[in-house]
Motif scaffolding. Structure first.
Motif, PDB file in Angstrom:
ATOM      1  N   CYS A 125       0.819  -1.213   0.000  1.00 37.12           N
ATOM      2  CA  CYS A 125       0.000   0.000   0.000  1.00 37.12           C
ATOM      3  C   CYS A 125       0.856   1.268   0.000  1.00 37.12           C
ATOM      4  N   HIS A 126       1.912   1.267   0.829  1.00 33.28           N
ATOM      5  CA  HIS A 126       2.809   2.426   0.932  1.00 33.28           C
ATOM      6  C   HIS A 126       4.251   1.927   0.930  1.00 33.28           C
ATOM      7  N   ASP A 127       4.702   1.454  -0.225  1.00 34.65           N
ATOM      8  CA  ASP A 127       5.992   0.764  -0.294  1.00 34.65           C
ATOM      9  C   ASP A 127       7.160   1.659  -0.683  1.00 34.65           C
ATOM     10  N   TRP A 128       6.904   2.915  -1.051  1.00 37.01           N
ATOM     11  CA  TRP A 128       7.989   3.745  -1.599  1.00 37.01           C
ATOM     12  C   TRP A 128       8.068   5.070  -0.852  1.00 37.01           C
ATOM     13  N   MET A 129       9.310   5.484  -0.566  1.00 39.29           N
ATOM     14  CA  MET A 129       9.555   6.799   0.027  1.00 39.29           C
ATOM     15  C   MET A 129      10.722   7.455  -0.716  1.00 39.29           C
ATOM     16  N   HIS A 130      10.479   8.661  -1.233  1.00 40.99           N
ATOM     17  CA  HIS A 130      11.511   9.362  -1.995  1.00 40.99           C
ATOM     18  C   HIS A 130      11.968  10.609  -1.252  1.00 40.99           C
ATOM     19  N   PHE A 131      13.298  10.796  -1.173  1.00 39.18           N
ATOM     20  CA  PHE A 131      13.882  11.973  -0.552  1.00 39.18           C
ATOM     21  C   PHE A 131      14.337  12.931  -1.645  1.00 39.18           C
ATOM     22  N   LEU A 132      13.759  14.119  -1.642  1.00 36.90           N
ATOM     23  CA  LEU A 132      14.045  15.119  -2.671  1.00 36.90           C
ATOM     24  C   LEU A 132      15.362  15.840  -2.373  1.00 36.90           C
ATOM     25  N   THR A 179      10.954   0.618   0.040  1.00 36.75           N
ATOM     26  CA  THR A 179      12.094   1.090  -0.743  1.00 36.75           C
ATOM     27  C   THR A 179      12.247   2.592  -0.585  1.00 36.75           C
ATOM     28  N   ILE A 180      13.482   3.027  -0.366  1.00 35.91           N
ATOM     29  CA  ILE A 180      13.820   4.449  -0.315  1.00 35.91           C
ATOM     30  C   ILE A 180      14.615   4.804  -1.558  1.00 35.91           C
ATOM     31  N   SER A 181      14.280   5.932  -2.152  1.00 35.25           N
ATOM     32  CA  SER A 181      15.085   6.487  -3.235  1.00 35.25           C
ATOM     33  C   SER A 181      15.392   7.939  -2.911  1.00 35.25           C
ATOM     34  N   ARG A 182      16.380   8.499  -3.578  1.00 34.78           N
ATOM     35  CA  ARG A 182      16.724   9.896  -3.369  1.00 34.78           C
ATOM     36  C   ARG A 182      17.119  10.506  -4.694  1.00 34.78           C
ATOM     37  N   SER A 183      16.883  11.794  -4.845  1.00 38.36           N
ATOM     38  CA  SER A 183      17.223  12.471  -6.091  1.00 38.36           C
ATOM     39  C   SER A 183      18.410  13.376  -5.889  1.00 38.36           C
ATOM     40  N   GLU A 184      19.251  13.410  -6.908  1.00 39.09           N
ATOM     41  CA  GLU A 184      20.433  14.258  -6.894  1.00 39.09           C
ATOM     42  C   GLU A 184      20.288  15.272  -8.019  1.00 39.09           C
ATOM     43  N   GLU A 185      20.295  16.532  -7.665  1.00 39.04           N
ATOM     44  CA  GLU A 185      20.071  17.597  -8.642  1.00 39.04           C
ATOM     45  C   GLU A 185      21.402  18.128  -9.155  1.00 39.04           C
ATOM     46  N   HIS A 186      21.590  18.084 -10.469  1.00 41.89           N
ATOM     47  CA  HIS A 186      22.770  18.667 -11.103  1.00 41.89           C
ATOM     48  C   HIS A 186      22.343  19.968 -11.766  1.00 41.89           C
ATOM     49  N   THR A 187      22.581  21.082 -11.094  1.00 40.40           N
ATOM     50  CA  THR A 187      22.042  22.348 -11.588  1.00 40.40           C
ATOM     51  C   THR A 187      22.685  22.785 -12.893  1.00 40.40           C
ATOM     52  N   ALA A 195      23.257   8.518   1.985  1.00 41.79           N
ATOM     53  CA  ALA A 195      23.080   7.204   1.356  1.00 41.79           C
ATOM     54  C   ALA A 195      23.268   6.096   2.392  1.00 41.79           C
ATOM     55  N   VAL A 196      24.255   6.275   3.281  1.00 44.83           N
ATOM     56  CA  VAL A 196      24.507   5.291   4.334  1.00 44.83           C
ATOM     57  C   VAL A 196      23.356   5.279   5.340  1.00 44.83           C
ATOM     58  N   LEU A 197      22.938   6.482   5.784  1.00 47.89           N
ATOM     59  CA  LEU A 197      21.846   6.577   6.747  1.00 47.89           C
ATOM     60  C   LEU A 197      20.556   5.958   6.206  1.00 47.89           C
ATOM     61  N   LEU A 198      20.221   6.315   4.980  1.00 52.23           N
ATOM     62  CA  LEU A 198      18.962   5.835   4.409  1.00 52.23           C
ATOM     63  C   LEU A 198      18.984   4.340   4.138  1.00 52.23           C
ATOM     64  N   THR A 199      20.161   3.821   3.796  1.00 54.71           N
ATOM     65  CA  THR A 199      20.284   2.374   3.620  1.00 54.71           C
ATOM     66  C   THR A 199      19.994   1.651   4.933  1.00 54.71           C
ATOM     67  N   ASP A 200      20.550   2.157   6.019  1.00 50.57           N
ATOM     68  CA  ASP A 200      20.312   1.548   7.330  1.00 50.57           C
ATOM     69  C   ASP A 200      18.838   1.643   7.720  1.00 50.57           C
ATOM     70  N   HIS A 209      18.629  12.894 -11.210  1.00 51.45           N
ATOM     71  CA  HIS A 209      18.863  11.462 -11.354  1.00 51.45           C
ATOM     72  C   HIS A 209      18.427  10.754 -10.084  1.00 51.45           C
ATOM     73  N   LEU A 210      17.905   9.573 -10.248  1.00 48.83           N
ATOM     74  CA  LEU A 210      17.382   8.810  -9.116  1.00 48.83           C
ATOM     75  C   LEU A 210      18.430   7.816  -8.645  1.00 48.83           C
ATOM     76  N   ASN A 211      18.739   7.866  -7.367  1.00 46.79           N
ATOM     77  CA  ASN A 211      19.629   6.882  -6.757  1.00 46.79           C
ATOM     78  C   ASN A 211      18.802   5.966  -5.885  1.00 46.79           C
ATOM     79  N   LEU A 212      18.847   4.687  -6.145  1.00 43.82           N
ATOM     80  CA  LEU A 212      18.099   3.723  -5.351  1.00 43.82           C
ATOM     81  C   LEU A 212      18.957   3.306  -4.172  1.00 43.82           C
ATOM     82  N   VAL A 213      18.398   3.384  -2.987  1.00 44.13           N
ATOM     83  CA  VAL A 213      19.127   2.975  -1.792  1.00 44.13           C
ATOM     84  C   VAL A 213      19.251   1.454  -1.777  1.00 44.13           C
TER      85      VAL A 213
END
Length: 249
Positions: free
Chosen positions: A196-203, A230-238, A211-216, A244-248
């Motif tokens: 139902c709520h399987d994904w969390m994304h960090f902007l 699953t946690i993912s995070r985005s990295e902004e290249h201005t 990356a280490v903290l979120l993996t833990d 780009h999406l980085n999967l933990v």
């Protein structure tokens, strides 16, 4: 020999051609991606805050804002596995230039505009795209208040067409104490359920330490609360204006 597949990607409505009826070779990798890949579609709240998308977003009769809502939602439904709600960042009203550009002059304006957008997403979404409920707030008090107001959009007991996960913005994306507290809230409120709520994304969380903290954190949640979390995070290249999406792991 030098190519390898990567299944996970992030694309922002702020950088995309939102008209899916027009042929655009530059968009082919997104529009005609392999069905086994995962595409997370950001809604462009940053573009709202910077005034790139014209409109008075706290005025719900504003035609420019309404047209942009419709375009972004249709685009998400057409290309994404997950889409994020069109949140209004709470830093907007603290920046006089940004506030004037989008018509958001207070925390209350940002909340009301986001609630309106959430209602629009819930009423008009279709197809198989899942939606992440974006949490904002410039400090702990705002973040707690925002969560209390917005959490019901993910509650299947209250909404048949509920949202399907979480997007962490504002203080929620950079304060580990707040992140851990919010996870406890979600588990206690029954809003981090398997299937139902399987994904969390960090902007905008590009620091290596995170990356280490979120993996833990992901491993702990999978062990004790939701094995599919699953946690993912985005990295902004201005310099490239691309995300780009980085999967933990």
């Amino acid at each position: 020999q030098g190519l390898f597949p990567y299944r996970w990607s992030l694309y922002s409505a702020g950088h995309a051609n939102l008209d899916l009826n027009k042929v655009d070779p530059k968009e082919d990798m997104v529009r005609n991606r392999d069905a086994n890949t995962i595409m997370l579609a950001d809604s462009g709240g940053f573009q709202i805050a910077k005034g790139v998308w014209p409109g008075r977003w706290a005025d719900f009769t504003d035609k420019k804002a309404e047209a942009q809502r419709e375009k972004v939602l249709k685009w998400q439904m057409g290309i994404a596995t997950y889409g994020m709600t069109m949140d209004i960042p709470t830093w907007t009203f603290r920046d006089p230039v940004a506030a004037q550009a989008c018509g958001i002059f207070s925390y209350e304006d940002a909340v009301r505009a986001t609630q309106y957008n959430n209602e629009y997403w819930m009423a008009n979404r279709y197809g198989g795209t899942k939606i992440l409920n974006v949490l904002q707030g410039g400090n702990h008090a705002e973040a707690d208040h925002w969560y209390d107001l917005m959490k019901d959009y993910c509650d299947p007991a209250k909404h048949k067409n509920h949202f399907n996960g979480w997007g962490m913005g504002g203080q929620n994306m950079c304060d580990v104490h707040l992140v851990l507290k919010r996870l406890v809230n979600l588990i206690h409120d029954g809003l981090l359920e398997k299937g139902c709520h399987d994904w969390m994304h960090f902007l905008g969380t590009s620091k290596l330490e995170w990356a280490v903290l979120l993996t833990d954190i992901q491993r702990a949640v999978r062990r004790y609360a939701n094995s599919d979390f699953t946690i993912s995070r985005s990295e902004e290249h201005t310099s490239e204006l691309q995300s780009h999406l980085n999967l933990v792991c």
